[in-house]
Design a protein around this motif. Structure first.
Motif, mmCIF file in Angstrom:
data_model
loop_
_atom_site.group_PDB
_atom_site.id
_atom_site.type_symbol
_atom_site.label_atom_id
_atom_site.label_comp_id
_atom_site.label_asym_id
_atom_site.label_seq_id
_atom_site.Cartn_x
_atom_site.Cartn_y
_atom_site.Cartn_z
ATOM 1 N N ALA A 57 -10.644 -2.726 0.371
ATOM 2 C CA ALA A 57 -10.880 -3.919 -0.451
ATOM 3 C C ALA A 57 -11.078 -5.139 0.456
ATOM 4 O O ALA A 57 -11.958 -5.970 0.227
ATOM 5 C CB ALA A 57 -9.698 -4.147 -1.399
ATOM 6 N N HIS A 58 -10.275 -5.223 1.514
ATOM 7 C CA HIS A 58 -10.375 -6.358 2.439
ATOM 8 C C HIS A 58 -11.792 -6.467 3.022
ATOM 9 O O HIS A 58 -12.295 -7.564 3.245
ATOM 10 C CB HIS A 58 -9.347 -6.175 3.563
ATOM 11 C CG HIS A 58 -9.343 -7.287 4.547
ATOM 12 N ND1 HIS A 58 -8.799 -8.516 4.253
ATOM 13 C CD2 HIS A 58 -9.842 -7.381 5.802
ATOM 14 C CE1 HIS A 58 -8.951 -9.311 5.291
ATOM 15 N NE2 HIS A 58 -9.586 -8.653 6.249
ATOM 16 N N HIS A 59 -12.414 -5.323 3.251
ATOM 17 C CA HIS A 59 -13.769 -5.335 3.839
ATOM 18 C C HIS A 59 -14.854 -5.119 2.776
ATOM 19 O O HIS A 59 -16.004 -4.835 3.118
ATOM 20 C CB HIS A 59 -13.865 -4.274 4.943
ATOM 21 C CG HIS A 59 -12.993 -4.596 6.121
ATOM 22 N ND1 HIS A 59 -13.301 -5.584 7.012
ATOM 23 C CD2 HIS A 59 -11.800 -4.090 6.510
ATOM 24 C CE1 HIS A 59 -12.339 -5.674 7.927
ATOM 25 N NE2 HIS A 59 -11.415 -4.773 7.639
ATOM 26 N N LYS A 60 -14.469 -5.219 1.515
ATOM 27 C CA LYS A 60 -15.416 -5.087 0.392
ATOM 28 C C LYS A 60 -16.183 -3.764 0.446
ATOM 29 O O LYS A 60 -17.382 -3.694 0.182
ATOM 30 C CB LYS A 60 -16.397 -6.267 0.369
ATOM 31 C CG LYS A 60 -15.698 -7.617 0.263
ATOM 32 C CD LYS A 60 -16.699 -8.715 -0.051
ATOM 33 C CE LYS A 60 -16.030 -10.037 -0.363
ATOM 34 N NZ LYS A 60 -14.992 -10.482 0.567
ATOM 35 N N ILE A 61 -15.469 -2.691 0.782
ATOM 36 C CA ILE A 61 -16.086 -1.361 0.814
ATOM 37 C C ILE A 61 -15.744 -0.666 -0.507
ATOM 38 O O ILE A 61 -14.549 -0.557 -0.846
ATOM 39 C CB ILE A 61 -15.541 -0.528 1.999
ATOM 40 C CG1 ILE A 61 -15.865 -1.234 3.318
ATOM 41 C CG2 ILE A 61 -16.111 0.888 1.997
ATOM 42 C CD1 ILE A 61 -15.124 -0.665 4.524
ATOM 43 N N PRO A 62 -16.753 -0.209 -1.262
ATOM 44 C CA PRO A 62 -16.448 0.470 -2.533
ATOM 45 C C PRO A 62 -15.571 1.707 -2.299
ATOM 46 O O PRO A 62 -15.844 2.504 -1.389
ATOM 47 C CB PRO A 62 -17.830 0.870 -3.076
ATOM 48 C CG PRO A 62 -18.807 0.022 -2.326
ATOM 49 C CD PRO A 62 -18.190 -0.309 -1.006
ATOM 50 N N LEU A 63 -14.543 1.844 -3.132
ATOM 51 C CA LEU A 63 -13.574 2.929 -2.947
ATOM 52 C C LEU A 63 -14.130 4.256 -3.462
ATOM 53 O O LEU A 63 -14.593 4.340 -4.589
ATOM 54 C CB LEU A 63 -12.281 2.578 -3.699
ATOM 55 C CG LEU A 63 -11.123 3.552 -3.547
ATOM 56 C CD1 LEU A 63 -10.514 3.470 -2.154
ATOM 57 C CD2 LEU A 63 -10.041 3.265 -4.591
ATOM 58 N N VAL A 64 -14.077 5.275 -2.615
ATOM 59 C CA VAL A 64 -14.400 6.635 -3.064
ATOM 60 C C VAL A 64 -13.092 7.401 -3.286
ATOM 61 O O VAL A 64 -12.915 8.074 -4.292
ATOM 62 C CB VAL A 64 -15.279 7.371 -2.018
ATOM 63 C CG1 VAL A 64 -15.520 8.827 -2.423
ATOM 64 C CG2 VAL A 64 -16.607 6.642 -1.836
ATOM 65 N N ALA A 65 -12.173 7.291 -2.334
ATOM 66 C CA ALA A 65 -10.874 7.945 -2.493
ATOM 67 C C ALA A 65 -9.822 7.138 -1.752
ATOM 68 O O ALA A 65 -10.026 6.755 -0.589
ATOM 69 C CB ALA A 65 -10.929 9.362 -1.940
ATOM 70 N N HIS A 66 -8.707 6.881 -2.442
ATOM 71 C CA HIS A 66 -7.600 6.150 -1.806
ATOM 72 C C HIS A 66 -6.759 7.153 -1.021
ATOM 73 O O HIS A 66 -5.994 7.921 -1.592
ATOM 74 C CB HIS A 66 -6.767 5.460 -2.892
ATOM 75 C CG HIS A 66 -5.462 4.922 -2.376
ATOM 76 N ND1 HIS A 66 -5.378 4.067 -1.299
ATOM 77 C CD2 HIS A 66 -4.175 5.128 -2.780
ATOM 78 C CE1 HIS A 66 -4.113 3.774 -1.056
ATOM 79 N NE2 HIS A 66 -3.363 4.416 -1.940
ATOM 80 N N LEU A 67 -6.934 7.180 0.290
ATOM 81 C CA LEU A 67 -6.138 8.078 1.134
ATOM 82 C C LEU A 67 -5.425 7.222 2.177
ATOM 83 O O LEU A 67 -5.985 6.892 3.226
ATOM 84 C CB LEU A 67 -7.022 9.113 1.824
ATOM 85 C CG LEU A 67 -7.581 10.226 0.949
ATOM 86 C CD1 LEU A 67 -8.409 11.189 1.781
ATOM 87 C CD2 LEU A 67 -6.450 11.004 0.272
ATOM 88 N N PRO A 68 -4.181 6.835 1.888
ATOM 89 C CA PRO A 68 -3.487 5.907 2.795
ATOM 90 C C PRO A 68 -3.273 6.481 4.186
ATOM 91 O O PRO A 68 -3.078 5.741 5.145
ATOM 92 C CB PRO A 68 -2.152 5.646 2.080
ATOM 93 C CG PRO A 68 -2.047 6.638 0.979
ATOM 94 C CD PRO A 68 -3.404 7.194 0.705
ATOM 95 N N GLY A 69 -3.315 7.815 4.328
ATOM 96 C CA GLY A 69 -3.066 8.434 5.647
ATOM 97 C C GLY A 69 -4.201 8.236 6.645
ATOM 98 O O GLY A 69 -4.008 8.405 7.850
ATOM 99 N N VAL A 70 -5.390 7.867 6.165
ATOM 100 C CA VAL A 70 -6.520 7.742 7.090
ATOM 101 C C VAL A 70 -6.289 6.538 8.006
ATOM 102 O O VAL A 70 -6.129 5.416 7.554
ATOM 103 C CB VAL A 70 -7.853 7.594 6.319
ATOM 104 C CG1 VAL A 70 -8.995 7.283 7.275
ATOM 105 C CG2 VAL A 70 -8.137 8.859 5.523
ATOM 106 N N GLY A 71 -6.273 6.797 9.296
ATOM 107 C CA GLY A 71 -6.059 5.737 10.274
ATOM 108 C C GLY A 71 -4.592 5.455 10.560
ATOM 109 O O GLY A 71 -4.274 4.663 11.442
#
Ligand SMILES: Cc1cc2nc3c(=O)[nH]c(=O)nc-3n(C[C@H](O)[C@H](O)[C@H](O)COP(=O)(O)OP(=O)(O)OC[C@H]3O[C@@H](n4cnc5c(N)ncnc54)[C@H](O)[C@@H]3O)c2cc1C
Length: 598
Positions: A333-347
């Motif tokens: 959201a901070h980078h205005k990227i449309p969400l496909v899947a909320h995966l908090p583990g990425v990164g």
């Protein structure tokens, strides 16, 4: 398959053409993003039965990085791997990644070398070939819920990836440097494309350090480090080297075979910018761009009828996922990227083991490989070059050597408890003995020992904290792949890592103080950290300033589902070993899963 000889050039994609175009224009079934260590292995295996493209941002390492990527000795002398922010840039080959300041490690900004080339980091690593422990594999199987990762079940994939050539005792020619290894951990005869063997030279100082290690209670391993056991020390560890010409064996060995035998299609100098998903959130295509130096890149899309496989490495795989809409929703959201899947583990969950040097000087009668290859005497240099080219022997065939022990004394209860959560066969610390990593830092070079400036008789015991409890992150600076990811290794932010590091340094000093070394040590005592550094606080202060990465970062995309990620970033923890062998085995296993429809 195809009839007759395939032109090598047929294996390279034409920008904008979305198909294999050898014999028939087959639609692509799989697109592999990243032609690195895992990427070329999995792409080549899949190409045996499918129509596969590989997208790789870099080119050819033997052309773009010259002999530095080919001759084993140069592995640790590549200027661009220096961890300091003023590292000499190598834009044809390195991604130019800089970390954020490491607040708990003297606030330093670290250059984190990552190879941008076909072969990926297998084209500039130190060649050491080791595997993890049985306990680590059991833990991996439990976390992944897949028994295939258990040691006995994984062994066939390790065997399938590489071919072992026994040591050439005649060329090694050092009577007290023999060792045992376990041929049964490898295929009998030909296994896979990666060549595993030994250097044809033994650093004379290493034979002394081996004696010192034994005198402080470390036993010589009688099995080596490819059989699920990592205790003891091994003189000497095998490396990924092709014995015929004593040259590096990188994952391009897979590609060479695939070019001969399959319709694999390689889009090199091509950067993946975004993975596209259809309405059902299935990954269907990859937006890519050529990277013209002077002109604007050409953007086009490669479609896969079956699967997209992401093998862009520990920093770029999470970045590409997030830029494509898969990751923590707040970051997107901070980078205005449309969400496909909320995966908090990425990164999240970045594990990055650390190393630091403990150095002394040995008598010049025991010159190191660096001392010989860069000898001021041209006659010495000429004779070394002759031995290498004519006989594939001598110091240029050798990158380094190592030895990991157990060590859990004098630690706080919290740190002991943390270490006790690890499987019991999991070493806490690894020591790598010899000139090379750390030596230049030790002599004031401050660059982690990656340059040729080391004095010829300075020898280093490099201590590696194998199981960092600090957890770093990979995040985004922008929504574009053109901007590098934001990397925070969070070194030493968990105090347990500092405690283990201090204990590891004290143990390395015991080795240096062993009486067997008394006659070969010269100069006014310890060079790094130096006799003045004694209290725990002083030792930790030295480690904060001197520690650098061993380039084994992992574990940033654990938990991803739906899109297949195959590289070191998917391991749930940093394996207590040098990881390239594990990366190859992982690629072999996932290729088999895909072929069998798992
Ligand atoms: C200096 C150094 C020394 C090391 N020494 C050893 C050692 O002695 N032994 C050992 O076992 N391990 C060693 N390692 C670690 C080991 O080499 C790596 O962990 C392993 O190679 C990682 O493999 P990978 O497939 O995960 O990533 P990589 O091999 O890094 O592959 C990622 C690939 O993806 C490409 N890519 C990235 N983004 C994109 C994009 N957007 N589009 C297209 N392509 C992209 C990259 O160019 C690269 O080719 C070392 C690593 C380094 C850096």
């Amino acid at each position: 398959g195809h009839v007759g000889r395939r032109l090598t050039s047929s294996a390279y994609g034409y920008p904008g053409v979305n198909a294999t175009f050898d014999y028939a224009e087959l639609p692509l079934t799989d697109v592999v993003v990243g032609g690195g260590t895992a990427g070329l292995a999995i792409a080549s295996r899949l190409a045996e039965t499918a129509s596969v493209a590989v997208v790789e941002a870099g080119g050819f390492y033997d052309q773009d990085n010259s002999n530095l990527s080919v001759v084993p000795f140069y592995a640790l002398t590549m200027p661009h791997i220096a961890p300091t922010p003023d590292y000499p840039r190598q834009p044809l080959f390195d991604w130019d990644l800089l970390s954020v300041p490491q607040t708990a490690a003297a606030g330093r900004t670290i250059h984190y070398a990552q190879a941008k080339t076909l072969g990926g980091c297998s084209a500039h690593n130190t060649l050491l070939y080791l595997r993890a422990t049985r306990g680590a594999h059991k833990r991996w199987a439990e976390i992944a819920g897949d028994d295939t990762y258990k040691w006995d079940n994984s062994l066939p994939y390790f065997k399938r990836s590489c071919t072992l050539t026994p040591p050439n005792w005649e060329k090694r020619d050092t009577p007290n440097a023999t060792f045992k290894y376990d041929p049964s951990a490898f295929s009998r005869g030909r296994g896979g494309p990666i060549q595993v063997s030994w250097s044809n030279w033994v650093d004379p100082s290493a034979t002394w350090l081996a004696e010192a290690l034994q005198s402080v209670g470390l036993r010589l391993s009688n099995i080596g480090f490819s059989s699920g056991i990592l205790s003891g020390f091994s003189a000497w560890t095998p490396i990924t080297v092709s014995p015929r010409y004593a040259e590096r064996s990188a994952s391009t060995a897979y590609l060479d075979e695939a070019i001969e035998d399959t319709d694999i299609m390689v889009y090199h100098h091509t950067q993946a910018l975004k993975i596209n998903f259809d309405a059902s959130k299935k990954a269907t295509s990859v937006l890519v761009s050529t990277q013209g130096a002077a002109t604007e890149g050409l953007e086009y899309t490669l479609h896969a009828t079956k699967e997209i496989i992401l093998s862009a490495g520990v920093f770029h795989s999470p970045q590409l996922l997030m830029v494509s809409g898969v990751g923590p929703k707040t970051t997107l959201a901070h980078h205005k990227i449309p969400l496909v899947a909320h995966l908090p583990g990425v990164g999240a969950n970045l594990h990055d083991p650390l190393l630091f040097p403990v150095s002394s000087a040995l008598t010049p009668a025991l010159p190191s490989a660096i001392g010989l290859v860069f000898s001021p005497d041209p006659a010495v240099q000429t004779s070394i070059l002759h031995d290498y080219l004519a006989d594939q022997a001598g110091p240029p065939t050798s990158p380094s050597k190592n030895c990991p022990p157990h060590l859990r004394t004098h630690l706080s209860p919290r740190t002991q408890n943390l270490l006790n959560t690890l499987p019991t066969d999991w070493p806490d610390v690894e020591y790598i003995a010899g000139a090379g990593p750390g030596a230049a830092a030790a002599t004031g070079g401050g660059d982690g020992g990656t340059t040729t400036s080391s004095s010829s008789n300075v020898q280093t015991i490099t201590a590696v904290v194998l199981n960092p409890f600090s957890r770093g992150t990979v995040s985004l600076a922008s929504a574009r792949m053109a901007d590098p990811p934001v990397i925070d290794m969070a070194w030493l932010t968990d105090p347990a890592d500092g405690e283990v590091a201090v204990a590891a340094l004290r143990r390395a000093r015991e080795v240096w103080n062993a009486s067997v070394l008394a006659d070969v040590k010269v100069g006014g005592g310890e060079i790094a950290p130096g006799e003045g550094v004694q209290s725990d606080a002083e030792v930790l202060g030295y480690i904060k300033k001197a520690c650098v990465q061993i380039w084994h970062a992992s574990s940033t995309v654990f938990g991803i589902r739906g899109l297949r990620v195959v590289d070191l970033s998917v391991l749930p923890f940093s394996p207590p070993t040098h990881p390239q062998g594990t990366v190859y085995a992982l690629a072999e296993k996932i290729a088999e899963d895909i072929v069998r429809g798992r």
